[in-house]
Design a protein around this motif. Sequence first.
Motif, PDB file in Angstrom:
ATOM      1  N   ASP A  34      37.679  46.161  44.840  1.00  0.00           N
ATOM      2  CA  ASP A  34      38.941  46.827  44.515  1.00  0.00           C
ATOM      3  C   ASP A  34      39.990  46.553  45.579  1.00  0.00           C
ATOM      4  O   ASP A  34      41.162  46.264  45.271  1.00  0.00           O
ATOM      5  N   TYR A  35      39.575  46.620  46.841  1.00  0.00           N
ATOM      6  CA  TYR A  35      40.505  46.350  47.939  1.00  0.00           C
ATOM      7  C   TYR A  35      41.008  44.910  47.887  1.00  0.00           C
ATOM      8  O   TYR A  35      42.212  44.651  48.079  1.00  0.00           O
ATOM      9  N   GLU A  36      40.083  43.966  47.638  1.00  0.00           N
ATOM     10  CA  GLU A  36      40.496  42.557  47.564  1.00  0.00           C
ATOM     11  C   GLU A  36      41.467  42.342  46.412  1.00  0.00           C
ATOM     12  O   GLU A  36      42.456  41.603  46.544  1.00  0.00           O
ATOM     13  N   ALA A  37      41.200  42.989  45.246  1.00  0.00           N
ATOM     14  CA  ALA A  37      42.109  42.852  44.099  1.00  0.00           C
ATOM     15  C   ALA A  37      43.486  43.429  44.427  1.00  0.00           C
ATOM     16  O   ALA A  37      44.522  42.815  44.127  1.00  0.00           O
ATOM     17  N   LYS A  38      43.494  44.618  45.066  1.00  0.00           N
ATOM     18  CA  LYS A  38      44.773  45.220  45.444  1.00  0.00           C
ATOM     19  C   LYS A  38      45.507  44.360  46.474  1.00  0.00           C
ATOM     20  O   LYS A  38      46.739  44.233  46.421  1.00  0.00           O
ATOM     21  N   ALA A  39      44.755  43.769  47.403  1.00  0.00           N
ATOM     22  CA  ALA A  39      45.383  42.904  48.400  1.00  0.00           C
ATOM     23  C   ALA A  39      46.008  41.679  47.734  1.00  0.00           C
ATOM     24  O   ALA A  39      47.133  41.275  48.071  1.00  0.00           O
ATOM     25  N   LYS A  40      45.281  41.084  46.763  1.00  0.00           N
ATOM     26  CA  LYS A  40      45.840  39.936  46.044  1.00  0.00           C
ATOM     27  C   LYS A  40      47.083  40.338  45.257  1.00  0.00           C
ATOM     28  O   LYS A  40      48.082  39.613  45.238  1.00  0.00           O
TER      29      LYS A  40
END
Length: 205
Positions: free
Chosen positions: A108-114
């Motif tokens: 989730d964090y990686e998706a939000k960062a992207k």
Amino acid sequence: MTQAAAPEAMATEKAVIDDTTVDGAPVAETHATTEAHAAPEAHAKPKALGMDATMWVALAMLIVIALAVWKKVPAMIGAALDKQIAGIKEQLDHATNLRKEAEAIKADYEAKAKQAAAEAEAMKAHAAEEAKLIVSKAKADATALIARRSKAAEEKIAAAERAAIADVRAQAAAAAAAAAEALIAAHHDAKADAGLVDATIAKLN
């Protein structure tokens, strides 16, 4: 002592020396004493009720095993081990769930960062485009303002030139009129003026 008896005496003396130890004891006695000390002494093993120590130890082990089976010790040990195994399994399941949650949070964090990076790039591109439009509009406004002010300045200059020319013409006309008046006053009298007036009136008619 004769020469033939001398070798026999020497041989007898040599035999006595060979059969004697350092302390003077005969060799045969020494060997007998050594053999007597070297022989192992026979010990009798203690017994009770016709059984020796090994048999009593074996009997005690059998009694302990029988008591353990009678008191269901193996079942208790098995239950304790099963309980520990269940606790370990529960801890492993909990650790697995925590790992899954951590992986989900990470994804989730990686998706939000992207997504944030994409939004930042879009905002950057939009800001650059707006900056280009603002600069272009400012240039166009500046060009139009310069053109308007140049035209206004040219119009002011032209009006000033016209006013100056009109002023010069008025001054020239006034000077010419004054000069003509002076000439007429100097060369014509009242009769001549009356004739010129009449002639001018006649031309108007």
